[in-house]
Design a protein around this motif. Structure first.
Motif, PDB file in Angstrom:
ATOM      1  N   THR A 119      13.315  10.445  -4.295  1.00  9.23           N
ATOM      2  CA  THR A 119      12.079  10.262  -4.195  1.00  9.23           C
ATOM      3  C   THR A 119      12.154   9.736  -2.677  1.00  9.23           C
ATOM      4  OG1 THR A 119      10.649  10.493  -6.386  1.00  9.23           O
ATOM      5  CG2 THR A 119       9.791   9.017  -4.465  1.00  9.23           C
ATOM      6  N   PRO A 120      11.799  10.695  -1.535  1.00 10.56           N
ATOM      7  CA  PRO A 120      11.690   9.976  -0.428  1.00 10.56           C
ATOM      8  C   PRO A 120      10.898   8.670  -0.364  1.00 10.56           C
ATOM      9  CG  PRO A 120      10.856  11.770  -0.287  1.00 10.56           C
ATOM     10  CD  PRO A 120      10.628  11.386  -1.606  1.00 10.56           C
ATOM     11  N   LEU A 121      11.718   7.284   0.300  1.00  9.35           N
ATOM     12  CA  LEU A 121      11.260   5.852   0.854  1.00  9.35           C
ATOM     13  C   LEU A 121      10.650   5.765   2.290  1.00  9.35           C
ATOM     14  CD1 LEU A 121      14.322   4.107  -0.734  1.00  9.35           C
ATOM     15  CD2 LEU A 121      12.027   4.543  -2.131  1.00  9.35           C
ATOM     16  N   PRO A 122       9.601   5.299   2.396  1.00 17.11           N
ATOM     17  CA  PRO A 122       8.941   4.941   3.706  1.00 17.11           C
ATOM     18  C   PRO A 122       9.529   4.397   4.068  1.00 17.11           C
ATOM     19  CG  PRO A 122       7.006   3.950   1.382  1.00 17.11           C
ATOM     20  CD  PRO A 122       8.828   4.025   1.295  1.00 17.11           C
ATOM     21  N   GLU A 123       9.793   4.719   5.547  1.00 17.13           N
ATOM     22  CA  GLU A 123      10.957   4.876   6.409  1.00 17.13           C
ATOM     23  C   GLU A 123      10.972   3.367   7.056  1.00 17.13           C
ATOM     24  OE1 GLU A 123      14.096   5.123   9.154  1.00 17.13           O
ATOM     25  OE2 GLU A 123      12.808   7.258   7.827  1.00 17.13           O
ATOM     26  N   SER A 124       9.832   2.547   6.954  1.00 15.63           N
ATOM     27  CA  SER A 124      10.227   1.031   7.585  1.00 15.63           C
ATOM     28  C   SER A 124      10.296   0.165   6.499  1.00 15.63           C
ATOM     29  CB  SER A 124       7.938   0.831   7.390  1.00 15.63           C
ATOM     30  OG  SER A 124       7.884   1.033   5.499  1.00 15.63           O
ATOM     31  N   ILE A 125      11.096   0.324   5.598  1.00 14.18           N
ATOM     32  CA  ILE A 125      11.829  -0.055   4.293  1.00 14.18           C
ATOM     33  C   ILE A 125      13.110   0.352   4.011  1.00 14.18           C
ATOM     34  CG2 ILE A 125      10.031  -1.174   3.220  1.00 14.18           C
ATOM     35  CD1 ILE A 125      10.710   0.650   0.566  1.00 14.18           C
ATOM     36  N   ILE A 126      13.428   1.102   5.072  1.00 17.16           N
ATOM     37  CA  ILE A 126      14.964   1.827   5.103  1.00 17.16           C
ATOM     38  C   ILE A 126      15.592   1.930   6.528  1.00 17.16           C
ATOM     39  CG2 ILE A 126      14.999   2.677   2.827  1.00 17.16           C
ATOM     40  CD1 ILE A 126      14.463   5.604   4.852  1.00 17.16           C
ATOM     41  N   GLN A 127      14.614   1.045   7.465  1.00 20.50           N
ATOM     42  CA  GLN A 127      14.588   0.676   8.596  1.00 20.50           C
ATOM     43  C   GLN A 127      15.901  -0.504   9.002  1.00 20.50           C
ATOM     44  OE1 GLN A 127      11.681   1.322  11.242  1.00 20.50           O
ATOM     45  NE2 GLN A 127      12.567  -0.057  13.255  1.00 20.50           N
ATOM     46  N   GLU A 128      16.672  -0.186   9.163  1.00 22.99           N
ATOM     47  CA  GLU A 128      17.847  -1.696   9.589  1.00 22.99           C
ATOM     48  C   GLU A 128      16.925  -2.904  10.490  1.00 22.99           C
ATOM     49  OE1 GLU A 128      21.692  -1.420  10.809  1.00 22.99           O
ATOM     50  OE2 GLU A 128      22.633  -0.216   9.544  1.00 22.99           O
ATOM     51  N   GLU A 129      17.204  -3.935   9.251  1.00 23.92           N
ATOM     52  CA  GLU A 129      16.084  -4.933  10.258  1.00 23.92           C
ATOM     53  C   GLU A 129      14.897  -5.450  10.486  1.00 23.92           C
ATOM     54  OE1 GLU A 129      18.789  -7.268  13.757  1.00 23.92           O
ATOM     55  OE2 GLU A 129      20.588  -5.906  13.210  1.00 23.92           O
ATOM     56  N   ALA A 130      14.393  -4.715   9.416  1.00 22.74           N
ATOM     57  CA  ALA A 130      13.154  -4.014   9.939  1.00 22.74           C
ATOM     58  C   ALA A 130      13.144  -5.824   8.886  1.00 22.74           C
ATOM     59  CB  ALA A 130      12.386  -3.440   8.633  1.00 22.74           C
ATOM     60  N   SER A 131      11.092  -6.662   9.195  1.00 24.41           N
ATOM     61  CA  SER A 131      10.865  -7.393   8.505  1.00 24.41           C
ATOM     62  C   SER A 131       9.386  -7.595   8.576  1.00 24.41           C
ATOM     63  CB  SER A 131      11.245  -8.861   9.348  1.00 24.41           C
ATOM     64  OG  SER A 131      10.540  -8.659  10.479  1.00 24.41           O
ATOM     65  N   GLY A 132       8.463  -8.852   7.778  1.00 28.10           N
ATOM     66  CA  GLY A 132       7.550  -8.958   7.885  1.00 28.10           C
ATOM     67  C   GLY A 132       6.662  -8.606   6.393  1.00 28.10           C
ATOM     68  N   SER A 133       5.700  -8.797   5.720  1.00 26.29           N
ATOM     69  CA  SER A 133       4.944  -8.709   4.671  1.00 26.29           C
ATOM     70  C   SER A 133       4.704  -7.426   3.887  1.00 26.29           C
ATOM     71  CB  SER A 133       3.423  -9.605   4.641  1.00 26.29           C
ATOM     72  OG  SER A 133       3.863 -10.743   5.667  1.00 26.29           O
ATOM     73  N   ALA A 134       4.266  -6.446   5.634  1.00 22.17           N
ATOM     74  CA  ALA A 134       3.802  -5.436   4.830  1.00 22.17           C
ATOM     75  C   ALA A 134       4.989  -4.458   4.721  1.00 22.17           C
ATOM     76  CB  ALA A 134       3.837  -4.085   5.914  1.00 22.17           C
ATOM     77  N   VAL A 135       6.583  -5.068   5.148  1.00 27.12           N
ATOM     78  CA  VAL A 135       7.397  -4.502   4.426  1.00 27.12           C
ATOM     79  C   VAL A 135       8.230  -5.103   3.274  1.00 27.12           C
ATOM     80  CG1 VAL A 135       9.388  -4.536   4.999  1.00 27.12           C
ATOM     81  CG2 VAL A 135       8.695  -3.835   6.335  1.00 27.12           C
ATOM     82  N   VAL A 136       7.941  -6.083   3.323  1.00 23.33           N
ATOM     83  CA  VAL A 136       8.183  -6.874   1.889  1.00 23.33           C
ATOM     84  C   VAL A 136       7.457  -5.947   0.726  1.00 23.33           C
ATOM     85  CG1 VAL A 136       7.762  -9.164   0.310  1.00 23.33           C
ATOM     86  CG2 VAL A 136       9.121  -8.700   2.641  1.00 23.33           C
ATOM     87  N   LEU A 137       6.131  -5.907   1.087  1.00 22.97           N
ATOM     88  CA  LEU A 137       4.798  -5.825  -0.325  1.00 22.97           C
ATOM     89  C   LEU A 137       5.275  -3.883  -0.480  1.00 22.97           C
ATOM     90  CD1 LEU A 137       1.789  -6.989   0.800  1.00 22.97           C
ATOM     91  CD2 LEU A 137       2.996  -8.314  -0.629  1.00 22.97           C
ATOM     92  N   LEU A 138       5.804  -3.165   0.640  1.00 28.13           N
ATOM     93  CA  LEU A 138       6.560  -2.009   0.381  1.00 28.13           C
ATOM     94  C   LEU A 138       7.794  -2.169  -0.385  1.00 28.13           C
ATOM     95  CD1 LEU A 138       4.851   0.053   3.210  1.00 28.13           C
ATOM     96  CD2 LEU A 138       4.615   0.711   0.844  1.00 28.13           C
ATOM     97  N   THR A 139       8.460  -2.521   0.202  1.00 26.18           N
ATOM     98  CA  THR A 139       9.469  -2.821  -0.776  1.00 26.18           C
ATOM     99  C   THR A 139       9.271  -2.832  -2.428  1.00 26.18           C
ATOM    100  OG1 THR A 139      10.600  -2.884   0.381  1.00 26.18           O
ATOM    101  CG2 THR A 139      11.817  -4.255  -1.132  1.00 26.18           C
ATOM    102  N   ILE A 140       8.701  -3.897  -2.345  1.00 16.26           N
ATOM    103  CA  ILE A 140       8.304  -4.312  -3.839  1.00 16.26           C
ATOM    104  C   ILE A 140       7.597  -3.919  -5.223  1.00 16.26           C
ATOM    105  CG2 ILE A 140       7.085  -6.726  -5.367  1.00 16.26           C
ATOM    106  CD1 ILE A 140       8.074  -8.300  -2.909  1.00 16.26           C
ATOM    107  N   SER A 141       6.577  -3.028  -3.815  1.00 21.18           N
ATOM    108  CA  SER A 141       6.100  -2.130  -4.725  1.00 21.18           C
ATOM    109  C   SER A 141       6.866  -0.881  -5.263  1.00 21.18           C
ATOM    110  CB  SER A 141       4.870  -1.602  -3.732  1.00 21.18           C
ATOM    111  OG  SER A 141       3.930  -0.859  -4.249  1.00 21.18           O
ATOM    112  N   GLU A 142       7.390   0.058  -4.512  1.00 21.85           N
ATOM    113  CA  GLU A 142       8.564   1.010  -5.061  1.00 21.85           C
ATOM    114  C   GLU A 142       9.419   0.503  -6.004  1.00 21.85           C
ATOM    115  OE1 GLU A 142       8.845   3.686  -3.331  1.00 21.85           O
ATOM    116  OE2 GLU A 142       7.484   3.706  -2.057  1.00 21.85           O
ATOM    117  N   ILE A 143      10.534  -0.616  -6.161  1.00 20.05           N
ATOM    118  CA  ILE A 143      10.816  -1.442  -7.027  1.00 20.05           C
ATOM    119  C   ILE A 143      10.132  -1.383  -8.473  1.00 20.05           C
ATOM    120  CG2 ILE A 143      12.218  -2.991  -8.069  1.00 20.05           C
ATOM    121  CD1 ILE A 143      13.011  -4.097  -4.966  1.00 20.05           C
TER     122      ILE A 143
END
Length: 830
Positions: free
Chosen positions: A22-46
């Motif tokens: 399943t494709p992942l949002p680009e923001s969470i597989i972008q190197e050295e991305a940061s921020g609350s939104a990135v963390v929340l999306l990552t956890i949600s996918e997991i």
């Protein structure tokens, strides 16, 4: 680098189960991305992959504790590739080692299936991508020899973190930032843990100090009281009642040298209780509402004292501090010292300490008042004053107040500002003109007196604290001084459990309602609509209504006050008197940091018909609306009776609030079907970043009402040629209305229906291509769908009804039994 919030706002990921790669949002597989939104999306996918069990918020807290969601400058330092979750290389290697850790193999297969990632072939440097870092951390947590402690046990999670994840860390390094995250705080006065203390009452007399404990929970709650002085107590409080705990007088804090006299009250399993403290003597008493130590996402906490004017008895006024966490740094004027958990510190003076500021780097309990003061100084007969004051970032700017029922003494108020240049305006029903004052500096206060039977509105351009003083007995021969904090409108909430004290013969409450929530028939006291006279209070600077106030006498005991509209908000204070005695406290309040953004679903419960197709869910923002705020909205799949794919569309959506926006909506698809099934439900949740609070509805339940019911046909048979008039009623669903669009389907052939009454409609059967039993469907547009059977008889045969074989069932319904030889065979409709 941080991902643009504008870019993140465009992500609205809808998942239909776990598919390979399943494709992942680009923001969470972008190197050295940061921020609350990135963390929340990552956890949600997991989480959405359902590979792992619930991590009890540990993964969310871990990202913030380790790297502040990747915003820490050391997150992506050269030579370290652990990413936002700071996964050590040795930990990462363990997650790939299926030989020494064979139980991880099934998880790696699931990762391959859900995300298309062959984990064994990844490298440590891949963890510079947020999703890979979060997944590595979750795999490593899975391998730990113990399960992650429950989310409510932050101290135990800190121990887990030190033992298994960051062996060089200290527990306090985890506790403070973890509790500062949204969703980890108690944001109202009903809570599961309190730290309090008592300063001394009038010297040389025997007094009683007590706790009065109630609960808003529907079941009994076990609680404990413990101290560092050898006293402990275990008890239970039942819904609708109050439990009293008498404390030893040795727990009074009499001087600054007595440092270990804190009192800890707590429950198990995060059950909520309401705690009031009382220092009682026949001639001098006061009480206070205990507030929980809520960790807020701030670097420091500010508190201000309110005491009475000095009088001729030379007794001191007090500021009493209680530590809620170890290593709390306190600053008072130019003095700095450390306060540990349950430690106390008393600041006393014979001068008025109103406006004295205390700053801490962690939350503390802050009590203020007087050992025994005359209020005003010209009224003899002093009394103890005590109240707990919350930190300044929970103060409000709009207040309603009322004189005390049963007294003719008038009232004195103090309004204290936490910021410079606060313009305060007061309007009362007894005043011909508004009162006004500008408080130039933080800590400045405005004192004013109003006549008895005054109902007032107090407004400020900056956050303020409002205290009301009960006056001395010589004013009207009733009661004596006490101190009462008036809750701001911004901190009102829906339901209160409050205690009225049996030690006092005259007891009352004042109930406050803002205009938008004023629905008198929905304000309930102990199960009955409030039967009281409501007084309208006008705003100070306009003829607009600022609110409504009612004063209600009450008998001693535990009482429940509620706005039955789930979104309704009310405020309340309680007070009581004897001839030379009195007490007063707020009945409850929220302690939301109003200078931060607070997000909430507009309701805790949404009920929809199955055929609604699209459910619109509103997220509301209050508090700070001047900056951007990000929240992630997600369906909680496989946690209810409704299922994604078959009943609703699994949804994860990032919502961006632009400056000034207070409402946003998302849409969730509800799938309609023709199955006759019971009603179903699923949950939706909010997750937000640091400094954004989720209250009062961080989650909500969506109830899907099945619109497929049973239709009753009279008669339920007719000629295959059609033309039979059929009366249709139903056993479930809403009543029929004249405006309804009604359609009947006989074996899929449409026939318009007509309204007869609220229980019946009529349809004419069409010509049918088959005989025998066929499906009948009644459709009422956007309301109801009912199913039954219709029996179609061939025109060259009789209807085939054997009257002798009609059966009357127990429920009174008519069941027709057909003779097979008299009905033409129909293999599809046997």
């Amino acid at each position: 680098m941080a991902v643009s919030t504008v870019l993140l706002a465009t992500f609205a990921l809808s998942l239909i189960g776990s598919t390979v790669g399943t494709p992942l949002p680009e923001s969470i597989i972008q190197e050295e991305a940061s921020g609350s939104a990135v963390v929340l999306l990552t956890i949600s996918e997991i989480k959405r992959s359902t590979i792992f069990s619930d991590d009890n918020d540990f993964l969310r807290r871990l990202a913030f504790v380790e790297t502040r969601d990747g915003e820490d400058a050391m997150t992506y330092r050269e030579g370290f590739h652990g990413g936002i979750w700071a996964v050590q290389e040795s930990y990462y290697n363990m997650t790939k080692d299926v030989h020494n850790h064979p139980r991880v193999q099934s998880k790696l297969l699931s990762v391959q299936e859900a995300f298309g990632i062959d984990w064994v072939t990844t490298e440590w440097s891949d963890l510079r991508k947020p999703f890979y870092s979060g997944l590595a951390a979750r795999l490593f947590i899975f391998l730990a020899p113990e399960k992650v402690p429950p989310a409510r046990e932050i101290q135990e999670q800190a121990e887990f973190w030190v033992q298994y994840y960051n062996t060089e860390g200290k527990q306090s390094d985890f506790v403070q930032p973890a509790t500062g995250l949204q969703g980890q705080n108690t944001l109202e006065s009903a809570a599961s843990e309190f730290f309090i203390a008592f300063f001394s009452n009038y010297p040389g007399i025997e007094t009683v100090i007590s706790l009065f404990i109630s609960t808003p929970e529907p079941q009994p709650v076990n609680f404990t009281v413990d101290t560092m002085q050898g006293f402990s107590y275990s008890g239970v409080v039942y819904p609708g009642s109050s439990t009293t705990v008498v404390l030893p007088n040795s727990l009074y804090v009499n001087s600054s040298s007595e440092r270990n006299k804190g009192i800890h009250i707590s429950t198990k399993e995060n059950k909520r209780i309401v705690v009031y403290g009382l220092s009682y003597h026949l001639y001098t008493s006061d009480a206070f509402l205990a507030l929980p130590c809520s960790s807020l996402a701030v670097d420091e906490y500010e508190y201000y004292a309110v005491t009475a004017k000095p009088d001729n008895n030379s007794l001191p006024n007090y500021i009493l501090l209680v530590g809620c966490e170890d290593d709390t740094e306190i600053t008072v004027s130019s003095t700095t010292f450390t306060l540990n958990r349950l430690e106390t510190y008393l600041i006393e003076s014979v001068s008025d300490q109103t406006g004295k500021k205390v700053v801490s780097n962690k939350p503390i309990t802050f009590l203020t008042g007087d050992q025994c003061s005359d209020v005003p100084t010209t009224a003899d007969a002093c009394d103890m004053l005590i109240e707990q004051v919350p930190p300044t970032n929970t103060w409000g700017s709009s207040f309603l107040s009322a004189s005390f029922l049963g007294r003719s003494s008038g009232d004195i108020y103090r309004v204290l500002s936490s910021e410079n240049s606060a313009n305060v305006v007061v309007s009362c029903t007894t005043l011909s003109e508004p009162l006004s004052e500008t408080l130039a500096q933080s800590g400045d206060f405005y004192e004013f007196e109003v006549p008895s039977d005054s109902f007032c509105s107090i407004e400020s351009t900056k956050p303020v604290l409002v205290m009301e003083f009960g006056l001395g007995n010589t004013r009207d021969d009733v009661g004596d001084p006490f101190l009462l904090m008036i809750p701001p409108l911004e901190q009102y909430y829906n339901t209160y459990v409050l205690n009225v004290l049996e030690e006092f013969s005259i007891n009352s409450i004042s109930v406050f309602v803002a205009p938008q929530h004023f629905q008198p028939g929905k304000i309930i006291l102990d199960g009955e609509v409030v039967n009281a006279s409501w007084t309208q209070v006008h705003c100070a600077l306009s003829d607009m209504t600022c609110g409504y106030v009612a004063r209600i006498p009450l008998q001693p005991g535990s009482h429940q006050l509620q706005h039955t509209n789930a979104d309704g908000r009310i405020g309340v204070v309680a007070y009581g008197f004897n001839e030379f005695n009195s007490y007063g406290y707020p009945g409850g309040l929220q302690v939301i940091p109003l200078q931060s953004a607070t997000l909430s679903f507009s309701s805790s419960n949404y009920t929809v018909l199955e055929n609604i197709n699209q459910l619109s869910v509103t997220i509301e923002r209050s508090g700070n609306t001047e900056s951007e705020a990000i929240v992630l909205v997600a369906t909680e799949d496989f946690h209810g009776s409704a299922y994604p794919v078959s009943d609703y569309e699994s949804t994860v959506e990032i919502v961006l609030f632009a400056p000034g926006e207070t409402e946003k909506s998302i849409t969730i698809t509800i799938f309609d079907d023709t199955r006759r099934e019971s009603d179903e439900f699923f949950s939706i949740t909010l997750e937000a970043g640091v400094g954004v609070y989720l209250f009062p509805n961080p989650s909500a339940v969506v109830n899907i009402i099945n619109d497929d019911g049973v239709a009753i046909l009279e008669p339920d048979f007719g000629s295959q040629w059609g033309g039979s008039l059929i009366t249709v009623s139903h056993l479930s669903g809403p009543q029929f209305e004249t405006s309804d669009v009604i359609t009947c389907y006989f074996d899929g052939i449409e026939s318009p229906g007509s309204y007869l009454d609220d229980q019946h409609v009529i349809c004419a059967s069409p010509r049918l291509s088959k005989s025998g039993r066929v499906e009948f469907v009644l459709v009422v547009q956007n309301k109801f769908r009912g199913f039954s059977n219709f029996y179609s008889a061939s025109p060259d045969r009789s209807y085939g009804i054997d009257v002798d074989r009609i059966l009357i069932e127990d429920n009174g319904m008519l069941k027709l039994t057909w003779n097979p030889e008299d009905v033409l065979p129909n293999m599809d409709n046997p």
